[in-house]
Motif scaffolding. Structure first.
Motif, PDB file in Angstrom:
ATOM      1  N   LYS A 124     -32.348  -1.074 -65.692  1.00 26.73           N
ATOM      2  CA  LYS A 124     -32.971   0.579 -66.160  1.00 26.73           C
ATOM      3  C   LYS A 124     -33.342   0.599 -67.312  1.00 26.73           C
ATOM      4  CE  LYS A 124     -30.285   2.718 -61.879  1.00 26.73           C
ATOM      5  NZ  LYS A 124     -29.311   3.471 -61.811  1.00 26.73           N
ATOM      6  N   LYS A 125     -32.476  -0.056 -68.073  1.00 22.48           N
ATOM      7  CA  LYS A 125     -32.866   0.288 -69.186  1.00 22.48           C
ATOM      8  C   LYS A 125     -33.439  -0.966 -70.330  1.00 22.48           C
ATOM      9  CE  LYS A 125     -28.474   3.246 -70.381  1.00 22.48           C
ATOM     10  NZ  LYS A 125     -27.138   2.729 -70.910  1.00 22.48           N
ATOM     11  N   PHE A 126     -33.882  -2.224 -69.148  1.00 22.83           N
ATOM     12  CA  PHE A 126     -33.983  -3.527 -69.989  1.00 22.83           C
ATOM     13  C   PHE A 126     -35.611  -4.159 -70.531  1.00 22.83           C
ATOM     14  CE2 PHE A 126     -36.260  -8.084 -69.163  1.00 22.83           C
ATOM     15  CZ  PHE A 126     -35.098  -8.419 -70.003  1.00 22.83           C
ATOM     16  N   ASP A 127     -35.745  -4.418 -71.833  1.00 17.12           N
ATOM     17  CA  ASP A 127     -37.186  -3.568 -72.652  1.00 17.12           C
ATOM     18  C   ASP A 127     -37.802  -5.197 -72.251  1.00 17.12           C
ATOM     19  OD1 ASP A 127     -38.834  -3.611 -74.517  1.00 17.12           O
ATOM     20  OD2 ASP A 127     -37.373  -3.064 -75.800  1.00 17.12           O
ATOM     21  N   LEU A 128     -38.507  -5.172 -71.088  1.00 14.46           N
ATOM     22  CA  LEU A 128     -38.969  -6.219 -70.506  1.00 14.46           C
ATOM     23  C   LEU A 128     -40.342  -6.751 -72.081  1.00 14.46           C
ATOM     24  CD1 LEU A 128     -40.227  -8.169 -68.292  1.00 14.46           C
ATOM     25  CD2 LEU A 128     -41.591  -6.430 -67.235  1.00 14.46           C
ATOM     26  N   HIS A 129     -40.338  -5.910 -72.494  1.00  9.96           N
ATOM     27  CA  HIS A 129     -41.732  -5.675 -73.750  1.00  9.96           C
ATOM     28  C   HIS A 129     -40.641  -6.794 -74.772  1.00  9.96           C
ATOM     29  CE1 HIS A 129     -44.918  -5.584 -76.335  1.00  9.96           C
ATOM     30  NE2 HIS A 129     -44.450  -5.000 -77.543  1.00  9.96           N
ATOM     31  N   ARG A 130     -39.747  -6.832 -74.923  1.00  6.62           N
ATOM     32  CA  ARG A 130     -38.496  -6.752 -76.010  1.00  6.62           C
ATOM     33  C   ARG A 130     -38.417  -7.410 -75.985  1.00  6.62           C
ATOM     34  NH1 ARG A 130     -32.992  -5.624 -78.395  1.00  6.62           N
ATOM     35  NH2 ARG A 130     -32.813  -7.288 -79.913  1.00  6.62           N
ATOM     36  N   PHE A 131     -38.451  -8.625 -74.250  1.00  2.89           N
ATOM     37  CA  PHE A 131     -37.942  -9.790 -73.851  1.00  2.89           C
ATOM     38  C   PHE A 131     -39.220 -10.980 -73.757  1.00  2.89           C
ATOM     39  CE2 PHE A 131     -37.789 -12.403 -69.667  1.00  2.89           C
ATOM     40  CZ  PHE A 131     -36.161 -12.877 -70.122  1.00  2.89           C
ATOM     41  N   ARG A 132     -40.291 -10.394 -73.624  1.00  3.50           N
ATOM     42  CA  ARG A 132     -41.155 -10.947 -73.711  1.00  3.50           C
ATOM     43  C   ARG A 132     -41.720 -11.118 -75.222  1.00  3.50           C
ATOM     44  NH1 ARG A 132     -44.713 -11.024 -68.860  1.00  3.50           N
ATOM     45  NH2 ARG A 132     -44.609  -9.027 -67.389  1.00  3.50           N
ATOM     46  N   GLU A 133     -41.961 -11.013 -75.795  1.00  2.00           N
ATOM     47  CA  GLU A 133     -41.833 -10.861 -78.092  1.00  2.00           C
ATOM     48  C   GLU A 133     -40.955 -12.541 -77.749  1.00  2.00           C
ATOM     49  OE1 GLU A 133     -41.122  -7.440 -79.643  1.00  2.00           O
ATOM     50  OE2 GLU A 133     -43.617  -6.998 -80.130  1.00  2.00           O
ATOM     51  N   LYS A 151     -29.091 -14.022 -77.080  1.00  2.18           N
ATOM     52  CA  LYS A 151     -28.031 -12.768 -76.980  1.00  2.18           C
ATOM     53  C   LYS A 151     -27.392 -11.833 -76.621  1.00  2.18           C
ATOM     54  CE  LYS A 151     -23.209 -12.579 -77.213  1.00  2.18           C
ATOM     55  NZ  LYS A 151     -21.790 -12.573 -78.871  1.00  2.18           N
ATOM     56  N   PRO A 152     -28.710 -11.011 -77.037  1.00  2.32           N
ATOM     57  CA  PRO A 152     -29.063  -9.430 -77.681  1.00  2.32           C
ATOM     58  C   PRO A 152     -29.522  -8.839 -76.461  1.00  2.32           C
ATOM     59  CG  PRO A 152     -29.005  -9.839 -79.968  1.00  2.32           C
ATOM     60  CD  PRO A 152     -29.278 -11.634 -78.363  1.00  2.32           C
ATOM     61  N   LEU A 153     -30.356  -9.691 -75.696  1.00  2.00           N
ATOM     62  CA  LEU A 153     -31.329  -8.613 -74.439  1.00  2.00           C
ATOM     63  C   LEU A 153     -31.246  -9.893 -73.159  1.00  2.00           C
ATOM     64  CD1 LEU A 153     -34.323 -10.363 -76.099  1.00  2.00           C
ATOM     65  CD2 LEU A 153     -33.176  -8.025 -75.792  1.00  2.00           C
ATOM     66  N   VAL A 154     -29.825 -10.481 -73.411  1.00  2.00           N
ATOM     67  CA  VAL A 154     -29.818 -11.449 -71.844  1.00  2.00           C
ATOM     68  C   VAL A 154     -27.611 -11.193 -71.850  1.00  2.00           C
ATOM     69  CG1 VAL A 154     -31.982 -11.430 -70.824  1.00  2.00           C
ATOM     70  CG2 VAL A 154     -30.320 -13.279 -72.111  1.00  2.00           C
TER      71      VAL A 154
END
Length: 182
Positions: A57-66, A103-106
């Motif tokens: 629900k809070k996953f930042d897909l844009h940041r993940f792609r970057e 690591k900070p993302l996943v």
């Protein structure tokens, strides 16, 4: 552990998790077909679902792609690297840089999964139970993951792996899964 004991655990894994090899191959095919982010989301939802289902629900897909775009040049430097044939200390900066950005993302388990799927000959996946089994710090810093890879290289250096249906790093993961989770 002997070669035959190792191979027996791989067969046991296939009997325990018959669907996962199909999903694993599907994920690899997605990455090779330039659906990299889609593949990683599939990987995280299957192999890291205990964590991922709470953050979606809070996953930042844009940041993940970057982040994926930022680390892909580092991954490119690791092309043609194999766990047993590579001096890990020589590529330690790249390993730690990739891990530290993911690591900070996943989280730590997700980072190892993405790293493995991008470079399946080099990176071995881990989870909490596997880290505990090998007495790896649960702080899960980048140095801890590098230590884990070195330990996997030392532990499995004698294994002769010629199968083409999976990499040795994936077979090590399957071995670890059977030993730790059963």
């Amino acid at each position: 552990m002997t070669q035959s004991e190792f191979e027996e655990k791989i067969i046991e894994f296939q009997n325990i998790e018959p669907m996962r090899p199909q999903l694993y191959n599907m994920s690899l095919e997605l990455i090779q077909s330039n659906y990299e982010v889609d593949a990683y989301l599939l990987v995280l939802s299957i192999w890291n679902n205990a964590y991922f289902r709470y953050v979606i629900k809070k996953f930042d897909l844009h940041r993940f792609r970057e982040t994926i775009n930022n680390i892909n040049p580092i991954f490119a430097r690791l092309n043609n690297k194999y766990l047993l044939r590579t001096e890990l200390e020589e590529i330690s900066f790249d390993i730690k840089e990739i891990y530290s950005q993911l690591k900070p993302l996943v989280k730590q388990t997700g980072a190892s999964k993405i790293m493995h799927f991008k470079q399946p000959h080099l990176f071995v996946m881990w989870d909490t139970e596997i880290r505990s089994y090998y007495h790896i710090s649960q702080k899960c810093a980048a140095d801890d993951y590098l230590h884990f890879l070195k330990l996997m290289k030392d532990t499995f250096h004698h294994i002769e792996w010629t199968r083409e249906d999976k990499t040795l790093a994936k077979a090590i993961d399957e071995y670890n899964y059977v030993v730790v989770h059963n």
